[in-house]
Every structure is written in C-alpha cells, then in structure tokens.
Write a protein that holds these residues in place. Structure first.
Motif, mmCIF file in Angstrom:
data_model
loop_
_atom_site.group_PDB
_atom_site.id
_atom_site.type_symbol
_atom_site.label_atom_id
_atom_site.label_comp_id
_atom_site.label_asym_id
_atom_site.label_seq_id
_atom_site.Cartn_x
_atom_site.Cartn_y
_atom_site.Cartn_z
ATOM 1 N N ALA A 282 -29.977 16.223 0.038
ATOM 2 C CA ALA A 282 -31.168 15.855 -0.714
ATOM 3 C C ALA A 282 -31.480 14.395 -0.430
ATOM 4 O O ALA A 282 -30.577 13.589 -0.160
ATOM 5 C CB ALA A 282 -30.937 16.058 -2.207
ATOM 6 N N ASP A 283 -32.756 14.027 -0.468
ATOM 7 C CA ASP A 283 -33.144 12.647 -0.162
ATOM 8 C C ASP A 283 -32.485 11.654 -1.119
ATOM 9 O O ASP A 283 -32.158 10.537 -0.738
ATOM 10 C CB ASP A 283 -34.664 12.503 -0.230
ATOM 11 C CG ASP A 283 -35.123 11.173 0.336
ATOM 12 O OD1 ASP A 283 -34.961 10.962 1.554
ATOM 13 O OD2 ASP A 283 -35.613 10.337 -0.436
ATOM 14 N N SER A 284 -32.265 12.072 -2.338
ATOM 15 C CA SER A 284 -31.647 11.179 -3.320
ATOM 16 C C SER A 284 -30.191 10.861 -2.973
ATOM 17 O O SER A 284 -29.619 9.906 -3.516
ATOM 18 C CB SER A 284 -31.709 11.813 -4.720
ATOM 19 O OG SER A 284 -31.081 13.081 -4.717
ATOM 20 N N ASP A 285 -29.602 11.632 -2.060
ATOM 21 C CA ASP A 285 -28.214 11.395 -1.660
ATOM 22 C C ASP A 285 -28.103 10.670 -0.323
ATOM 23 O O ASP A 285 -27.013 10.594 0.248
ATOM 24 C CB ASP A 285 -27.463 12.732 -1.558
ATOM 25 C CG ASP A 285 -27.104 13.299 -2.922
ATOM 26 O OD1 ASP A 285 -26.916 12.514 -3.860
ATOM 27 O OD2 ASP A 285 -27.010 14.542 -3.046
ATOM 28 N N ARG A 286 -29.202 10.136 0.192
ATOM 29 C CA ARG A 286 -29.175 9.481 1.507
ATOM 30 C C ARG A 286 -28.139 8.358 1.555
ATOM 31 O O ARG A 286 -27.317 8.272 2.476
ATOM 32 C CB ARG A 286 -30.560 8.917 1.841
ATOM 33 C CG ARG A 286 -30.653 8.290 3.229
ATOM 34 C CD ARG A 286 -32.004 7.596 3.426
ATOM 35 N NE ARG A 286 -33.104 8.527 3.298
ATOM 36 C CZ ARG A 286 -33.559 9.281 4.302
ATOM 37 N NH1 ARG A 286 -33.005 9.198 5.487
ATOM 38 N NH2 ARG A 286 -34.572 10.103 4.113
ATOM 39 N N GLN A 287 -28.163 7.461 0.573
ATOM 40 C CA GLN A 287 -27.240 6.334 0.566
ATOM 41 C C GLN A 287 -25.803 6.779 0.335
ATOM 42 O O GLN A 287 -24.862 6.256 0.936
ATOM 43 C CB GLN A 287 -27.662 5.303 -0.493
ATOM 44 C CG GLN A 287 -28.908 4.518 -0.139
ATOM 45 C CD GLN A 287 -30.188 5.243 -0.509
ATOM 46 O OE1 GLN A 287 -30.166 6.408 -0.925
ATOM 47 N NE2 GLN A 287 -31.322 4.570 -0.368
ATOM 48 N N LEU A 288 -25.626 7.750 -0.558
ATOM 49 C CA LEU A 288 -24.286 8.281 -0.828
ATOM 50 C C LEU A 288 -23.706 8.932 0.421
ATOM 51 O O LEU A 288 -22.521 8.760 0.727
ATOM 52 C CB LEU A 288 -24.339 9.289 -1.976
ATOM 53 C CG LEU A 288 -22.997 9.911 -2.379
ATOM 54 C CD1 LEU A 288 -22.051 8.847 -2.930
ATOM 55 C CD2 LEU A 288 -23.213 11.018 -3.422
ATOM 56 N N LEU A 289 -24.530 9.673 1.154
ATOM 57 C CA LEU A 289 -24.070 10.293 2.395
ATOM 58 C C LEU A 289 -23.557 9.246 3.373
ATOM 59 O O LEU A 289 -22.469 9.396 3.955
ATOM 60 C CB LEU A 289 -25.220 11.086 3.033
ATOM 61 C CG LEU A 289 -24.951 11.652 4.432
ATOM 62 C CD1 LEU A 289 -23.835 12.679 4.402
ATOM 63 C CD2 LEU A 289 -26.222 12.248 5.026
ATOM 64 N N ALA A 290 -24.324 8.185 3.559
ATOM 65 C CA ALA A 290 -23.887 7.112 4.463
ATOM 66 C C ALA A 290 -22.568 6.517 3.992
ATOM 67 O O ALA A 290 -21.681 6.217 4.795
ATOM 68 C CB ALA A 290 -24.967 6.034 4.547
ATOM 69 N N GLY A 291 -22.421 6.365 2.676
ATOM 70 C CA GLY A 291 -21.186 5.808 2.129
ATOM 71 C C GLY A 291 -19.985 6.710 2.332
ATOM 72 O O GLY A 291 -18.873 6.248 2.618
ATOM 73 N N VAL A 292 -20.187 8.010 2.190
ATOM 74 C CA VAL A 292 -19.107 8.973 2.407
ATOM 75 C C VAL A 292 -18.644 8.930 3.865
ATOM 76 O O VAL A 292 -17.442 8.966 4.156
ATOM 77 C CB VAL A 292 -19.581 10.391 2.012
ATOM 78 C CG1 VAL A 292 -18.624 11.449 2.553
ATOM 79 C CG2 VAL A 292 -19.695 10.514 0.500
ATOM 80 N N ILE A 293 -19.597 8.838 4.777
ATOM 81 C CA ILE A 293 -19.240 8.747 6.196
ATOM 82 C C ILE A 293 -18.507 7.435 6.477
ATOM 83 O O ILE A 293 -17.496 7.408 7.186
ATOM 84 C CB ILE A 293 -20.498 8.870 7.068
ATOM 85 C CG1 ILE A 293 -21.135 10.248 6.894
ATOM 86 C CG2 ILE A 293 -20.153 8.647 8.546
ATOM 87 C CD1 ILE A 293 -22.490 10.393 7.561
ATOM 88 N N GLY A 294 -19.022 6.343 5.915
ATOM 89 C CA GLY A 294 -18.346 5.061 6.077
ATOM 90 C C GLY A 294 -16.920 5.096 5.568
ATOM 91 O O GLY A 294 -15.997 4.555 6.199
#
Length: 320
Positions: A282-294
């Motif tokens: 979901a677009d609202s999870d864009r930043q969280l997704l990047a953080g999980v990958i990081g």
C-alpha cells in the motif's frame, strides 16, 4: 517475462511481504523523539549538514545504515524508515543541503545541484568516520539521485548501496514545486508555504501522497528550494548509469506519479552490477517498506550480499 508479468506477485510473495512489514510495525520511539538519537552537524566544504545518530546499547545488526531522505523532506516524513531497526540497529539520518536544517553560507556562487550534494555526502561520510567501514548507504527518490550521481563521480564507495524509488532525471516539472515558484515570491513563501500546500493538495484522493506533499512544504527554505529546483531542472544521468562500478540494489514498490516501476528496472539494467527488487505494498507503507529492506541489509555484512529474506523479490536482469 513481459513487463506486465514482471510486476505481479505470487500469493507466497504477498504473504512474505506482509510478514516483513508486520515485523517492522513496532511500537517504539521515532528518531525525532527526545533521547532517541543525537542531533548533530557534520562539516562540509561550505557549511554543515544536520544528522540524527541512533546507537543502541545492545546492537544486534552487523553494520550501521546511513539514510539520505527525499527532496526537501522534513524529517517527520521519514520516521517510518527507522522504526524497523529502532533500538537494536545503529543508523544515521543525514539531511542534504537543500533542507531547511542545513547551515550553508548563501552567496551568488552557492550551488544546490545534485552533483554538489553528492559531493557533500562523500565529505560527510569521511568526517563521520564511516568511509572505510562496512555500512549500508540507503536512500529514496531525490536521495537516490544523490547516491547514483555520487557513484558515477566516485565521491564515495559504499560497501552496500540500496536505493528505493530513485530518480535518474528531474521529475517534478509539473508538480507543486513549479506552482509554488511561479505563484509565490520567495520572500513570502516562508510564511505562506503551509496554507498554500493545503490549498494545492485539497483535491488529492491519495491521502499518503497528500501528507507527503504537506510535509514537503514544511521542509522548504525559500532560497534553497528555489535555487535547488532551478539548478536541477535539466538533471538527467540515465546515460551515465553505465559508469557505475558498484553493485547497486534498486527497489520499487507501490505505484506513484513520480515513481514509475519500469524506469527503475531500466536503471538497474543500465548499471553493470545493478540488481532489481520489486515489493508491492500500500502507498502508506512506502517508507516502512524501505526501512524493512534497510534493516535486512543491516543484519548482514557486505560479503553476505542480498539478505535471504529478500531473495525471492529479485527480478533477474538479462543483459546483452
């Protein structure tokens, strides 16, 4: 595989993405909360850049993350990136020269180009004592452009470079940026930027995008914003991506007006050692997704390469 099939997840992949995101949804302080991180400035050639540094007492990650946020972004826009590793992973949130927080001497010769900003990052990494260590250099959007440009120009040599939805050319020609520059004299932009942001975004149906635009306006310092926008409007490094010698992991997720998926695949293909990951959310999870990958990259060393938790999301690139 055609372009349409490339961006379709299996049920197993959808489940895995949900589990990764859920692991990152933690009730912890953000890096902006009192006592969560040190707030300091690192010197560069013509001023200083602000950074947030979090070093937990019990660190379980193997190396720190240095994150370069998007264009003009106020820190509140990226708190979700560090939540997945807050409390057990060391990280630096490094703000670039176009941000309100930077202490840059204003002269006629002061530049706000992406190339200058990439050079700043190289100087900052040296002055933070990270340049010769194993660390993850991560970014998004405009920050991704800074990293890619810095790799082209060899301003830094990160053990791992991870760029989430990076730009390789200027994409904001018809955005709120130009509307603000056309309509509002910079001497009153500081006062009116927030009311105008609410007016310009009033009709946006995507709430996550609307909040991003509002936080974008919150991060504006008029002279930096205008100079940066005007000096970068011809920015395009696509043809130079082939000069990058480093391995670069490029990830994309939810669709966005300024973040076209196929472009990212093509960026990764142009980079000789480019690798491409696709994880839709979901677009609202864009930043969280990047953080999980990081976080996943911080849990492994450079020599371990792509973390096991991410391997199923890599789309193989066939090069000539």
């Amino acid at each position: 595989m055609n372009n349409k099939d490339m961006f379709v997840h299996t049920q197993e992949q959808k489940k895995a993405i949900k589990e990764l995101l859920d692991s990152g949804r933690r009730s912890v302080p953000t890096f902006l909360d009192e006592g969560a991180s040190e707030i300091k400035y690192v010197p560069i050639d013509d001023g200083e850049l602000r950074y947030f540094h979090h070093k937990p007492e019990k660190q379980t990650t193997k190396r720190p993350i240095v994150f370069i946020p998007g264009y003009v972004a106020a820190p509140i826009a990226w708190v979700d990136f560090h939540i997945p590793h807050q409390g057990f992973g060391e990280y630096y949130y490094l703000e670039t020269r176009e941000k309100r927080s930077s202490r840059i001497k204003k002269t006629r010769k002061t530049t706000m180009t992406i190339t200058q900003t990439a050079y700043d990052v190289g100087v900052a990494l040296e002055n933070l004592g990270l340049a010769k260590k194993d660390y993850v250099l991560a970014s998004s959007s405009y920050g991704g452009a800074v990293i890619l440009d810095g790799l082209i120009n060899k301003y830094f040599d990160p053990p791992t470079a991870f760029v989430h939805d990076p730009i390789a050319k200027w994409v904001w020609e018809k955005s709120i940026n130009n509307a603000l520059l056309r309509v509002v004299p910079k001497f009153i932009l500081s006062v009116l930027r927030m009311p105008l942001a609410y007016i310009f975004t009033a009709g946006m149906k995507n709430k996550a995008n609307r909040m991003r635009m509002i936080e974008f306006a919150r991060g504006i310092q008029p002279w930096k914003f205008k100079r940066c926008t005007l000096q970068n409007k011809k920015f395009n490094i696509f043809d130079d991506l082939k000069k990058i010698k480093n391995e670069v992991f490029i990830n994309t997720g939810p669709l966005d007006r300024y973040h076209p998926r196929l472009d990212y695949f093509n960026y990764a293909k142009e980079i000789p050692k480019g690798r491409f990951l696709f994880m839709n959310t979901a677009d609202s999870d864009r930043q969280l997704l990047a953080g999980v990958i990081g976080t996943a990259f911080a849990k492994v060393t450079k020599n371990e390469g792509l973390p096991d938790s991410l391997t199923q999301f890599e789309i193989q690139i066939k090069r000539d």
